[in-house]
Design a protein around this motif. Structure first.
Motif, PDB file in Angstrom:
ATOM      1  N   ASP A 201       0.824  -1.210   0.000  1.00  0.00           N
ATOM      2  CA  ASP A 201       0.000   0.000   0.000  1.00  0.00           C
ATOM      3  C   ASP A 201       0.854   1.254   0.000  1.00  0.00           C
ATOM      4  O   ASP A 201       0.477   2.275  -0.577  1.00  0.00           O
ATOM      5  CB  ASP A 201      -0.948   0.010   1.198  1.00  0.00           C
ATOM      6  CG  ASP A 201      -2.081  -0.991   1.050  1.00  0.00           C
ATOM      7  OD1 ASP A 201      -2.331  -1.431  -0.083  1.00  0.00           O
ATOM      8  OD2 ASP A 201      -2.710  -1.327   2.060  1.00  0.00           O
ATOM      9  N   LEU A 205      -0.468   3.117  -3.217  1.00  0.00           N
ATOM     10  CA  LEU A 205      -1.358   4.227  -2.871  1.00  0.00           C
ATOM     11  C   LEU A 205      -0.640   5.567  -2.845  1.00  0.00           C
ATOM     12  O   LEU A 205      -1.278   6.609  -2.987  1.00  0.00           O
ATOM     13  CB  LEU A 205      -2.041   3.963  -1.530  1.00  0.00           C
ATOM     14  CG  LEU A 205      -2.907   2.692  -1.478  1.00  0.00           C
ATOM     15  CD1 LEU A 205      -3.625   2.586  -0.144  1.00  0.00           C
ATOM     16  CD2 LEU A 205      -3.910   2.654  -2.629  1.00  0.00           C
ATOM     17  N   GLN A 210      -6.174   7.302  -5.062  1.00  0.00           N
ATOM     18  CA  GLN A 210      -7.573   6.978  -5.347  1.00  0.00           C
ATOM     19  C   GLN A 210      -7.750   5.545  -5.859  1.00  0.00           C
ATOM     20  O   GLN A 210      -8.820   5.191  -6.348  1.00  0.00           O
ATOM     21  CB  GLN A 210      -8.107   7.965  -6.404  1.00  0.00           C
ATOM     22  CG  GLN A 210      -8.024   9.429  -6.003  1.00  0.00           C
ATOM     23  CD  GLN A 210      -8.866   9.731  -4.784  1.00  0.00           C
ATOM     24  OE1 GLN A 210     -10.036   9.357  -4.711  1.00  0.00           O
ATOM     25  NE2 GLN A 210      -8.270  10.406  -3.813  1.00  0.00           N
ATOM     26  N   TRP A 211      -6.734   4.712  -5.700  1.00  0.00           N
ATOM     27  CA  TRP A 211      -6.788   3.388  -6.307  1.00  0.00           C
ATOM     28  C   TRP A 211      -7.971   2.570  -5.792  1.00  0.00           C
ATOM     29  O   TRP A 211      -8.681   1.933  -6.566  1.00  0.00           O
ATOM     30  CB  TRP A 211      -5.487   2.622  -6.052  1.00  0.00           C
ATOM     31  CG  TRP A 211      -5.366   1.394  -6.900  1.00  0.00           C
ATOM     32  CD1 TRP A 211      -4.793   1.310  -8.132  1.00  0.00           C
ATOM     33  CD2 TRP A 211      -5.877   0.084  -6.613  1.00  0.00           C
ATOM     34  NE1 TRP A 211      -4.892   0.023  -8.630  1.00  0.00           N
ATOM     35  CE2 TRP A 211      -5.561  -0.759  -7.711  1.00  0.00           C
ATOM     36  CE3 TRP A 211      -6.564  -0.474  -5.534  1.00  0.00           C
ATOM     37  CZ2 TRP A 211      -5.893  -2.105  -7.769  1.00  0.00           C
ATOM     38  CZ3 TRP A 211      -6.910  -1.820  -5.582  1.00  0.00           C
ATOM     39  CH2 TRP A 211      -6.582  -2.627  -6.681  1.00  0.00           C
ATOM     40  N   ILE A 212      -8.209   2.571  -4.489  1.00  0.00           N
ATOM     41  CA  ILE A 212      -9.298   1.756  -3.933  1.00  0.00           C
ATOM     42  C   ILE A 212     -10.651   2.288  -4.401  1.00  0.00           C
ATOM     43  O   ILE A 212     -11.556   1.512  -4.722  1.00  0.00           O
ATOM     44  CB  ILE A 212      -9.216   1.714  -2.401  1.00  0.00           C
ATOM     45  CG1 ILE A 212      -7.933   1.002  -1.981  1.00  0.00           C
ATOM     46  CG2 ILE A 212     -10.430   1.004  -1.805  1.00  0.00           C
ATOM     47  CD1 ILE A 212      -7.676   1.007  -0.506  1.00  0.00           C
ATOM     48  N   LYS A 213     -10.798   3.605  -4.461  1.00  0.00           N
ATOM     49  CA  LYS A 213     -12.025   4.189  -4.997  1.00  0.00           C
ATOM     50  C   LYS A 213     -12.238   3.710  -6.426  1.00  0.00           C
ATOM     51  O   LYS A 213     -13.363   3.343  -6.821  1.00  0.00           O
ATOM     52  CB  LYS A 213     -11.944   5.713  -4.952  1.00  0.00           C
ATOM     53  CG  LYS A 213     -13.158   6.422  -5.544  1.00  0.00           C
ATOM     54  CD  LYS A 213     -12.973   7.931  -5.517  1.00  0.00           C
ATOM     55  CE  LYS A 213     -14.159   8.636  -6.165  1.00  0.00           C
ATOM     56  NZ  LYS A 213     -13.978  10.114  -6.174  1.00  0.00           N
ATOM     57  N   LYS A 373      -7.311   4.051   4.513  1.00  0.00           N
ATOM     58  CA  LYS A 373      -8.348   3.329   3.772  1.00  0.00           C
ATOM     59  C   LYS A 373      -9.694   3.563   4.442  1.00  0.00           C
ATOM     60  O   LYS A 373     -10.136   2.770   5.277  1.00  0.00           O
ATOM     61  CB  LYS A 373      -8.033   1.835   3.745  1.00  0.00           C
ATOM     62  CG  LYS A 373      -6.831   1.453   2.906  1.00  0.00           C
ATOM     63  CD  LYS A 373      -6.649  -0.059   2.925  1.00  0.00           C
ATOM     64  CE  LYS A 373      -5.519  -0.502   2.035  1.00  0.00           C
ATOM     65  NZ  LYS A 373      -5.340  -1.980   2.087  1.00  0.00           N
ATOM     66  N   GLU A 376     -14.329   7.219   0.824  1.00  0.00           N
ATOM     67  CA  GLU A 376     -14.431   6.745  -0.555  1.00  0.00           C
ATOM     68  C   GLU A 376     -13.363   5.714  -0.885  1.00  0.00           C
ATOM     69  O   GLU A 376     -13.479   4.982  -1.868  1.00  0.00           O
ATOM     70  CB  GLU A 376     -14.329   7.923  -1.525  1.00  0.00           C
ATOM     71  CG  GLU A 376     -15.499   8.902  -1.471  1.00  0.00           C
ATOM     72  CD  GLU A 376     -15.359  10.015  -2.481  1.00  0.00           C
ATOM     73  OE1 GLU A 376     -14.210  10.289  -2.875  1.00  0.00           O
ATOM     74  OE2 GLU A 376     -16.370  10.598  -2.868  1.00  0.00           O
ATOM     75  N   ASN A 377     -12.303   5.679  -0.070  1.00  0.00           N
ATOM     76  CA  ASN A 377     -11.200   4.748  -0.300  1.00  0.00           C
ATOM     77  C   ASN A 377     -11.243   3.576   0.672  1.00  0.00           C
ATOM     78  O   ASN A 377     -10.200   3.006   1.006  1.00  0.00           O
ATOM     79  CB  ASN A 377      -9.865   5.479  -0.187  1.00  0.00           C
ATOM     80  CG  ASN A 377      -9.618   6.386  -1.385  1.00  0.00           C
ATOM     81  OD1 ASN A 377      -9.620   5.942  -2.526  1.00  0.00           O
ATOM     82  ND2 ASN A 377      -9.434   7.663  -1.117  1.00  0.00           N
TER      83      ASN A 377
END
Length: 415
Positions: A201, A205, A210-213, A373, A376-377
């Motif tokens: 991460d 990240l 914004q990768w998880i979003k 995290k 939005e993430n």
């Protein structure tokens, strides 16, 4: 958890050792005659013991006559599960510690957005849900850290200050193994996946916060992303014997003890490791550096809020509960006590630290960001457990590519 992996994660946070459950009813005539009893669910860890909590809460009781704080332990279930059980039984507690509200669960907690003091608490904006504040915390944990045994590094001729990339990190492991040292300590339980997140991460990240979003929106995948090189590295370390397969049989505490006893040269773990090193009187023998990556250096630190608190919306004493939570996260002595107990940090709140704690503070001071995290993430519920499963599968022959595809398959199945 520890989230984090404390227990984390949201990495949650850390590894929690639970004690037996305690039941207590709501308000009644006897309580009204004697004052207000606030019931708080807490998790117990090696640093935040039942004795610690009772001592902290006793300080509040002394300055607030008529208020009694009753500790609610969680038995063998998580704080989330304990809260769910109590609500289902119509017996709501007043406050919960170590629970992070999500869009699906925010309605269970009191909206604290109208409380001006919440704006100055750590990472408050990152943990907002729909622009509203439901949780406040005491400090921050950072988790993209590598602790190392200074003597082992000296014997192997490794200079920790020169380790910035994964190639250099891998080369250091080879030198340590050649010198007769176990290069990197891991363990079973949550630790395997937790350490992978602490590493991967930080790289992925930092490059794309914004990768998880984007993963939630189906715009990116694990199998076609920067996570694959980290999975391949991890697979390589297993194949070369830098990570021992037998380590999966160790508990979190076993792994920590092995590193403290000098049985391994490096240990990826969060800042909450520092109190354990201090208690073992090993802090001066241990150094720390920020996680090496194949991207920007130093990277952001994967991290999370420490000692988060929520007020349960169904509390029979909501005003008193909010006042108590305010004290926990704004009173200077309460803050310093909680920070010191679990090795956490907060800007503007210094407390006596060991040499190791001071080094971790320097890393936080120079990190370009703390990667959280949440909001939005926030990953799909249950992701940390699935990640742990996939990382452990690398020890039994699953390839890095298959592990990445497995993460995608699981994530897609949750929608």
């Amino acid at each position: 958890m520890r989230t984090m992996w404390h227990r984390a994660s949201a990495l949650a946070v850390a590894p929690l050792v639970m004690a037996s459950a305690v039941a207590c009813g709501g308000s009644g005539s006897d309580e009204a005659a004697e004052g207000t009893t606030l019931r708080i669910i807490v998790n117990i860890s090696p640093n935040l013991t039942e004795q610690y909590w009772k001592g902290l809460f006793a300080t509040y009781e002394k300055s607030h006559p008529g208020v009694h704080v009753k500790l609610e332990l969680t038995g063998t279930v998580s704080a989330n599960a304990k809260l769910t059980q109590d609500l289902a039984a119509g017996d709501p507690p007043d406050i919960a510690q170590q629970i992070v509200p999500s869009p699906d669960t925010a309605k269970l907690f009191a909206d604290l957005s109208d409380q001006a003091w919440t704006k100055d608490t750590p990472l408050a904006d990152q943990y907002a849900v729909g622009g509203k504040t439901y949780m406040v915390g005491v400090g921050e944990q950072i988790q993209s850290l590598v602790f190392y045994n200074k003597a082992a590094f000296a014997e192997a001729g490794v200079d920790a200050s020169r380790i910035r990339t994964l190639d250099q990190f891998t080369a250091a492991m080879g030198s340590l193994k050649d010198a007769g040292h176990k290069p990197l300590q891991t363990a079973g339980q949550w630790v395997t996946g937790g350490q992978f997140s602490m590493m991967a991460d930080a790289g992925v990240l930092t490059g794309n916060p914004q990768w998880i979003k984007q993963r939630n929106a189906g715009e990116v995948s694990f199998a076609d992303s920067g996570y694959v090189p980290y999975l391949k590295r991890y697979e390589q370390w297993i194949d070369k014997g830098y990570l021992e397969k037998s380590a999966l049989g160790l508990t979190y505490t076993d792994g920590q003890t092995a590193f403290l006893d000098g049985k391994s040269a490096m240990y990826m773990m969060g800042s909450f490791f520092v109190p354990a090193a201090d208690a073992a009187k090993k802090s001066d023998e241990i150094g720390v550096f920020t996680m090496p990556t194949d991207g920007a250096y130093p990277s952001g630190q994967f991290g999370n809020v420490s000692n988060p608190y929520t007020v349960v919306d169904q509390s029979h004493h909501k005003a008193e509960a909010i006042e108590f939570v305010k004290w926990l996260v704004t009173d200077e002595e309460a803050i310093r006590s909680q920070l010191a107990a679990d090795g956490n940090m907060r800007t503007g709140f210094a407390y006596p630290m060991s040499s190791l704690g001071t080094e971790v503070q320097k890393i936080l001071d120079t990190t370009p960001s703390v990667l959280v995290k949440s909001g939005e993430n926030q990953p799909v519920a249950g992701f940390s457990d699935e990640l742990n499963t996939q990382i452990q599968s690398l020890y039994t022959g699953t390839s890095a590519k298959d592990a990445a595809r497995g993460l995608d398959k699981w994530w897609n199945s949750q929608n």
